[in-house]
Design a protein around this motif. Structure first.
Motif, mmCIF file in Angstrom:
data_model
loop_
_atom_site.group_PDB
_atom_site.id
_atom_site.type_symbol
_atom_site.label_atom_id
_atom_site.label_comp_id
_atom_site.label_asym_id
_atom_site.label_seq_id
_atom_site.Cartn_x
_atom_site.Cartn_y
_atom_site.Cartn_z
ATOM 1 N N ILE A 71 -4.717 3.237 -6.513
ATOM 2 C CA ILE A 71 -4.186 2.296 -5.525
ATOM 3 C C ILE A 71 -4.798 0.918 -5.729
ATOM 4 O O ILE A 71 -4.112 -0.107 -5.644
ATOM 5 C CB ILE A 71 -4.462 2.820 -4.090
ATOM 6 C CG1 ILE A 71 -3.629 4.087 -3.825
ATOM 7 C CG2 ILE A 71 -4.144 1.756 -3.048
ATOM 8 C CD1 ILE A 71 -4.024 4.834 -2.554
ATOM 9 N N THR B 5 -3.163 -0.905 -8.500
ATOM 10 C CA THR B 5 -1.826 -1.389 -8.147
ATOM 11 C C THR B 5 -1.905 -2.629 -7.263
ATOM 12 O O THR B 5 -1.112 -3.564 -7.427
ATOM 13 C CB THR B 5 -1.033 -0.285 -7.422
ATOM 14 O OG1 THR B 5 -0.932 0.854 -8.284
ATOM 15 C CG2 THR B 5 0.360 -0.765 -7.049
ATOM 16 N N VAL C 11 -4.483 5.870 4.487
ATOM 17 C CA VAL C 11 -5.062 4.564 4.193
ATOM 18 C C VAL C 11 -5.219 3.836 5.521
ATOM 19 O O VAL C 11 -4.224 3.526 6.198
ATOM 20 C CB VAL C 11 -4.175 3.752 3.235
ATOM 21 C CG1 VAL C 11 -4.866 2.433 2.878
ATOM 22 C CG2 VAL C 11 -3.863 4.550 1.978
ATOM 23 N N ALA D 66 1.890 1.623 -3.517
ATOM 24 C CA ALA D 66 0.744 2.028 -4.324
ATOM 25 C C ALA D 66 0.443 3.510 -4.143
ATOM 26 O O ALA D 66 0.106 4.217 -5.104
ATOM 27 C CB ALA D 66 -0.473 1.186 -3.944
ATOM 28 N N CYS D 67 0.550 4.000 -2.907
ATOM 29 C CA CYS D 67 0.351 5.429 -2.656
ATOM 30 C C CYS D 67 1.416 6.257 -3.389
ATOM 31 O O CYS D 67 1.108 7.299 -3.996
ATOM 32 C CB CYS D 67 0.409 5.717 -1.151
ATOM 33 S SG CYS D 67 -1.032 5.158 -0.222
ATOM 34 N N TYR E 54 -10.430 5.085 3.271
ATOM 35 C CA TYR E 54 -9.559 6.189 2.874
ATOM 36 C C TYR E 54 -10.111 7.490 3.445
ATOM 37 O O TYR E 54 -11.262 7.847 3.206
ATOM 38 C CB TYR E 54 -9.483 6.297 1.352
ATOM 39 C CG TYR E 54 -8.800 5.123 0.686
ATOM 40 C CD1 TYR E 54 -7.424 5.116 0.475
ATOM 41 C CD2 TYR E 54 -9.538 4.018 0.255
ATOM 42 C CE1 TYR E 54 -6.793 4.044 -0.145
ATOM 43 C CE2 TYR E 54 -8.912 2.936 -0.365
ATOM 44 C CZ TYR E 54 -7.551 2.964 -0.566
ATOM 45 O OH TYR E 54 -6.931 1.896 -1.185
ATOM 46 N N LEU F 299 0.821 -1.205 0.000
ATOM 47 C CA LEU F 299 0.000 0.000 0.000
ATOM 48 C C LEU F 299 0.859 1.260 0.000
ATOM 49 O O LEU F 299 0.475 2.276 -0.603
ATOM 50 C CB LEU F 299 -0.944 -0.016 1.199
ATOM 51 C CG LEU F 299 -2.097 -1.022 1.077
ATOM 52 C CD1 LEU F 299 -2.783 -1.242 2.412
ATOM 53 C CD2 LEU F 299 -3.109 -0.556 0.029
ATOM 54 N N ALA G 130 0.527 6.374 -7.047
ATOM 55 C CA ALA G 130 -0.681 7.151 -7.315
ATOM 56 C C ALA G 130 -0.405 8.642 -7.202
ATOM 57 O O ALA G 130 -0.815 9.437 -8.060
ATOM 58 C CB ALA G 130 -1.784 6.733 -6.347
#
Length: 939
Positions: free
Chosen positions: A204, A207, A152, A121-122, A173, A118, A125
């Motif tokens: 996210i 991903t 997150v 992914a952040c 979120y 994560l 993004a």
């Protein structure tokens, strides 16, 4: 909660294929990881990549290394994350199945994999979206632009760092501020922060959650967000707070209990995400004990079981779900979370996410027997390890026991059982234990009901509460019926929610049934109505009484015993929960445990940044009120003697003073050392360990410190302490403080150097103590401070009470002082005041003080501050009283104290018929006449 294990209804037996041989012996070869179809696929597909994961347990650092190596092979980040997951899970099957790795190794690895994925992914993004729309912006308190943050939030097992190997991840979120993005390099493409973060959520997901040729990293579920699947994918912090206040449902409190910000890593590390705590904590943990959540959790559990039953309707094997079926993982989690949510508002030390840690905290807090906590922990670990093995087989998010013979054999072998039969027996035993504990706490069909002949079962069948109350009235005793009848038109009752009104009716029904059976008195029932009425809007108290019939009955007994307990309960209603404790009547006050629990609660508040001064003041008050109430309950039930009550209340006061001193010094801005060099000297009832309910504290503060500003520092410290002890907050106050016995009384300094105190007491210089102050010194006690000061105080006290004195002069001064006291408390009429009348308690106290001041020089056994009763016996043994006189006076003093104590409990006058205490008063008058040689003159 009880630990009556392995009795009652039986959990569902695992369904096996018809030709299974469950008792065939298993060998080491049966536990090999390559039995897993998932492992077989990974080893075929990713043979070249498997060596890229460093040896040993997969942890964040080694997974980061492996991710870097995968990226070096040319894989894009989303694909590299997916391959990384395959490698990590293959390693876990080996470690867990072949090498019996602890459960924590597996859950930590999967949780850290999710955190890593994560965070990556952040990063992706934000980089992509910033290039198109610019950074999302907001303004700080100074009006300066800064980047708005997206958090997150991991829910459930992800939040608790307990993620299982094939789990999806529940995410919410939240972003901190609304605003607008900065735009691209040309200043175009500006969008609202809300739109930006909505796009970030989709990015996210792509991903992490999207399925590709390499599978996904995790399945992502956003259903727990505000308004569920109909709500926006990302919400602002302000919108979340408003949702909690207006629409937040009870079951969502359990969901948010384990919430944790898990990405981006930078927000976790710089603690900027801690702003979320101020919104979440008040929603999850209510200020008062919250038994209203019982029904909400029952409903949620019923829905889960119904759903599981529907799924199993066409597939009997699904009834053997180690998570959702009876006695499964979910029931352990419900047990733990229910106790946390009910009490976590008042007991912050219970606020922890991991289930196993919470079990131990519940046990330490006395909310669960150690045997039960241990058994549930063992069941939880066992069921979680079974769950992982089920998922290792095919990497499917399932919790249903397999039916293939070889799969069952592999599960049994990897759990170190000799055969499948032994494994299944253990599974049945653990599930039955869990089911029993769950039903004890939550599940019984008649739990909280009323089973008496007057009870009605139609309270929720569409009839109004007024109708139900009216139908009950004719079956109640007249006075109780009249009081309840007033509720039929009472605005507070009419304003209650339907479920709360039903609870009220059921409580009245149950009380009426108990009155009919003679279990409780009508006086108790009337006092209960007086207690309930002002609390009707606090629905949790009604819920507590309905959920815990034993608490309801114990409350009625307590209210029926005396008036003062009823008044105390109205003033401090939160203490009623103490009646639920099984140890209430079997234990005594434990100072060390009391102080340790308070320190644990303060530390828990500190860990979440909630340890402001008001929170600590209320923490002290709640703990003190609860402990006073415990002592009161034991007193009313006649478990404790009057002397034991006084001992426990005095020890409690000592503990509160110690804690208050420690916390105040730690928060004193002008402190110049780690520990203060000061002491508190207790006088009067505190000094003599004879405190009663509501007694004030006679104390003197002294210090011994050579610092140039010592007097100012300790004066500020003492003022802070007195304020902490006396100020009224929403939880009430602690004590009234009387410092009039300090040198020079109310005209003297609030805190005195120990040297000045010593000189004053030992008649050094022109400023010296009076005889009445030396009388007070006979009951003085060192309450807290350094060991060195304790020894020096004891020496000063001994010097004062053993000083050479003229008997006639001392007797004259004490008789004169006794006259002044009697004049200040005149007794009118023919009745006898157990404290102030001639032959009363004050006469005994003055005689003892005279004996100590005159004779302790020659009789060391009189020097110890052991109480009037003990000192009278010692004086008789020393030959200072006639044979039998000391014992008679001691018995009389105890009898008068008991009468006074019971009268105050019932808020009755302490003046009684003289004939009732004729023998006791005669014994006291004989003592006075023998010692002081005269009768007190009548003013």
């Amino acid at each position: 909660m009880t630990a009556s294990h392995f009795t009652g209804s039986t959990a569902e037996a695992p369904v096996l294929s018809s030709n299974v041989n469950p008792c065939g012996p298993l060998s080491e070869s049966d536990r090999q990881a390559d039995h897993s179809r998932f492992v077989q696929r990974v080893r075929r597909r990713y043979a070249a990549e498997l060596p890229l994961l460093p040896d040993g347990e997969p942890v964040h650092a080694s997974m980061r290394v492996c991710l870097g190596r995968l990226l070096d092979t040319g894989l894009p980040t989303p694909a590299a994350l997916r391959v990384l997951r395959q490698l990590v899970l293959e390693r876990l099957v080996v470690l867990d199945g072949e090498q019996a790795a602890p459960l924590a190794v597996v859950t930590r690895a999967v949780t850290e994999l999710a955190e890593l994925a994560l965070d990556e992914a952040c990063r992706l993004a934000f980089a992509d979206l910033d290039g198109i729309h610019g950074a999302p912006q907001c303004h700080n308190g100074k009006g300066e632009a800064q980047r708005a943050q997206l958090w997150v939030i991991g829910m459930g097992k992800l939040g608790a760092r307990e993620l299982n190997v094939s789990s999806d991840i529940d995410l919410i979120y939240v972003y901190d501020h609304d605003g607008e993005t900065a735009g691209n390099a040309q200043g175009r493409q500006r969008i609202s922060n809300h739109e930006y973060f909505g796009k970030a959520v989709k990015h996210i997901y792509n991903t992490v959650g999207e399925t590709t040729e390499h599978g996904n990293v995790f399945r992502v579920d956003l259903a727990l967000r505000p308004n569920g699947n109909s709500g926006p994918s990302a919400v602002s912090l302000g919108a979340l707070e408003e949702y909690f206040l207006v629409q937040g449902r009870e079951w969502e409190r359990f969901a948010w209990l384990k919430s944790r910000v898990i990405a981006p890593a930078a927000c976790v590390q710089d603690r900027s995400a801690s702003a979320l705590r101020g919104t979440v904590l008040p929603f999850v943990f209510r200020r008062y004990l919250d038994y209203g959540v019982f029904e909400a959790l029952r409903t949620l559990h019923r829905q889960i079981r119904d759903h599981a039953s529907k799924r199993a309707a066409g597939n009997p094997g699904r009834s053997n779900d180690v998570k959702l079926s009876r006695g499964g993982i979910r029931e352990i989690e419900f047990i733990v979370q229910l106790l946390q949510v009910v009490r976590g508002g008042q007991f912050p030390e219970l606020r922890t996410r991991p289930t196993l840690d919470a079990l131990q905290r519940l046990c330490k807090a006395g909310l669960m027997p150690q045997a039960t906590a241990t058994a549930l922990a063992q069941a939880y670990e066992f069921l979680r390890r079974v769950e992982h093995r089920i998922q290792y087989l095919d990497d499917q998010q399932t919790h249903v026991m397999p039916t293939r013979d070889d799969d069952l054999a592999w599960l049994a072998a990897t759990l170190d059982y000799p055969d499948v039969c032994a494994f299944l027996h253990a599974l049945d035993a653990h599930r039955e234990l869990v089911a029993q504990e769950f039903d004890t706490l939550l599940g019984g069909p008649t739990n909280g009901g009323c089973n008496g002949k007057r009870c009605q079962k139609n309270g929720a069948n569409g009839r109004s509460t007024t109708d139900d109350l009216q139908s009950v009235l004719e079956q109640l005793p007249a006075a109780f019926a009249a009081r309840v009848g007033q509720w039929c038109e009472h605005p507070r009752v009419l304003a209650l929610r339907e479920d709360t009104r039903v609870r009220l009716v059921r409580l009245v029904q149950r009380t009426g049934a108990w009155l009919d059976e003679g279990r409780v008195s009508e006086e108790a029932a009337l006092r209960m109505t007086e207690w309930i009425e002002p609390l009707l809007r606090r629905e949790s108290y009604l819920a507590l009484l309905q959920e815990r019939p034993s608490v309801h009955e114990r409350l009625l007994r307590l209210l029926g015993a005396a008036k003062w307990p009823a008044r105390y309960l109205i003033k401090h209603p939160g203490v009623i929960d103490e009646l639920a404790s099984q140890q209430l009547l079997t234990e005594r006050f434990d100072a060390a445990q009391f102080e340790a629990e308070l320190e644990a609660r303060r530390a828990a508040l500190c860990s979440t940044g909630e340890d402001d001064e008001e929170a600590l003041l209320n923490l002290l008050r709640r703990a003190h009120h609860a402990e006073v109430f415990r002592t009161l309950a034991r007193d009313v039930e006649k478990v404790l003697t009057v002397e034991q009550v006084a001992d426990d209340l005095s020890a409690l006061a000592d503990s509160v003073l110690r804690i208050t001193a420690r916390w105040c010094w730690g928060r004193l801005k002008s402190r110049h050392r780690d520990e203060p060099s000061f002491a508190i000297i207790g006088y009067g009832k505190l000094g003599g360990k004879e405190l009663g309910y509501g007694s004030d504290l006679d104390i003197v503060f002294v210090y011994e410190d050579e610092h140039e500003n010592a007097s100012e520092i300790y004066a500020a410290f003492v003022r802070k302490m007195i304020n902490w002890l006396t100020v009224k907050t929403s939880e009430g106050d602690l004590f009234e403080i009387d410092t009039a016995l300090r040198p020079n009384g109310n005209s003297g300094l609030l805190v005195t150097s120990f040297t000045a105190y010593t000189n004053y007491q030992q008649q050094r210089g022109s400023n010296t103590a009076w005889t009445w102050e030396h009388q007070a010194m006979t009951r003085a006690r060192f309450v807290l401070g350094g060991i060195a000061l304790a020894g020096r105080f004891d020496a000063v006290r001994e010097t004062v009470i053993t000083a050479q004195r003229d008997a006639a002069s001392l007797a004259a001064e004490i008789v004169a002082m006794r006259g002044k006291v009697r004049a200040a408390h005149p007794v009118r009429g023919a009745r006898f005041d157990v404290k102030h009348s001639p032959g009363g308690m004050v006469d005994v106290e003055f005689v003892v003080q005279y004996l100590v001041l005159l004779h302790s020089r020659a009789h060391p056994e009189l020097r110890a501050n052991t109480g009037n009763i003990n000192l009278l016996r010692r004086a008789e043994n020393a030959g200072l009283l006639e044979p039998g006189m000391g014992e008679s006076a001691a018995r009389a003093y105890r009898e008068l104290r008991q009468i006074q104590h019971r009268a105050r409990l019932d808020e009755a006058p302490t003046q009684v018929d003289a004939e009732q205490v004729a023998e006791a008063s005669a014994a006291v008058l004989a003592l006075w006449q023998h010692v002081l040689g005269r009768v007190i003159p009548t003013p």
